[in-house]
Design a protein around this motif. Structure first.
Motif, short mmCIF file in Angstrom:
data_model
loop_
_atom_site.label_atom_id
_atom_site.label_comp_id
_atom_site.label_asym_id
_atom_site.label_seq_id
_atom_site.Cartn_x
_atom_site.Cartn_y
_atom_site.Cartn_z
N LEU A 33 0.82 -1.20 0.00
CA LEU A 33 0.00 0.00 0.00
C LEU A 33 0.86 1.26 0.00
O LEU A 33 1.86 1.33 0.71
CB LEU A 33 -0.89 0.01 1.25
CG LEU A 33 -1.84 1.17 1.44
CD1 LEU A 33 -2.92 1.16 0.35
CD2 LEU A 33 -2.50 1.08 2.81
N MET A 69 0.01 5.47 0.35
CA MET A 69 -1.01 6.49 0.57
C MET A 69 -0.35 7.82 0.86
O MET A 69 0.75 7.87 1.40
CB MET A 69 -1.93 6.15 1.74
CG MET A 69 -2.91 5.05 1.45
SD MET A 69 -4.12 4.86 2.80
CE MET A 69 -5.14 6.31 2.51
N ALA A 96 -4.34 6.95 -2.79
CA ALA A 96 -3.90 5.58 -2.56
C ALA A 96 -3.44 5.00 -3.90
O ALA A 96 -4.05 5.27 -4.93
CB ALA A 96 -5.02 4.73 -1.97
#
Length: 147
Positions: free
Chosen positions: A43, A45, A119
């Motif tokens: 991930l 972000m 994101a």
């Protein structure tokens, strides 16, 4: 509450965002969650801020899918082969940009910044700036029907 990791939880304070991530003219990107900063495996972000009256250069994000959540302001995305299709997002809206989609963004307001949570599906914050694109902002500007 501590800012240090505790049992797998990390807190990134608003004042601790990093601008050490690829940039595009007219837009300021800030990294919050990433492999580099927190050890995230899949991930990425961050926060993007498009100042009042600003517009970006033409760019895309390579193989990365990008999702945005508009916190404040009104943003416009110019897309398509000739960058002649426009999409507008308001506070509370989500925006999804498919991989390799060429676009540029503008702030619809001369007084309020657009602030967006970002994101990505890649650990690299991929930004491919296309400074020599033949249909940049100067050619598509003014073609948006404000009605």
């Amino acid at each position: 509450m501590s800012d240090q990791p505790d049992a797998g939880v990390h807190i990134v304070r608003a004042g601790d965002l990093s601008d050490q991530t690829p940039q595009t003219s007219g837009l300021k990107r800030f990294e919050a969650v990433s492999a580099r900063r927190l050890g995230s495996q899949d991930l990425w972000m961050g926060l993007s801020v498009l100042p009042a009256g600003s517009r970006t250069g033409v760019h895309h994000h390579g193989r990365s899918e990008t999702a945005l959540y508009v916190l404040s302001g009104v943003g416009r995305w110019w897309i398509g082969d000739r960058l002649d299709t426009v999409a507008e997002a308001h506070p509370g809206d989500f925006v999804y940009i498919e991989p390799d989609v060429v676009h540029w963004e503008e702030n619809a307001s001369a007084t309020e910044p657009v602030r967006m949570i970002v994101a990505r599906t890649t650990q690299d914050a991929i930004v491919v700036n296309l400074d020599d694109h033949p249909y940049g902002p100067e050619l598509t500007e003014g073609r948006y029907d404000h009605g």
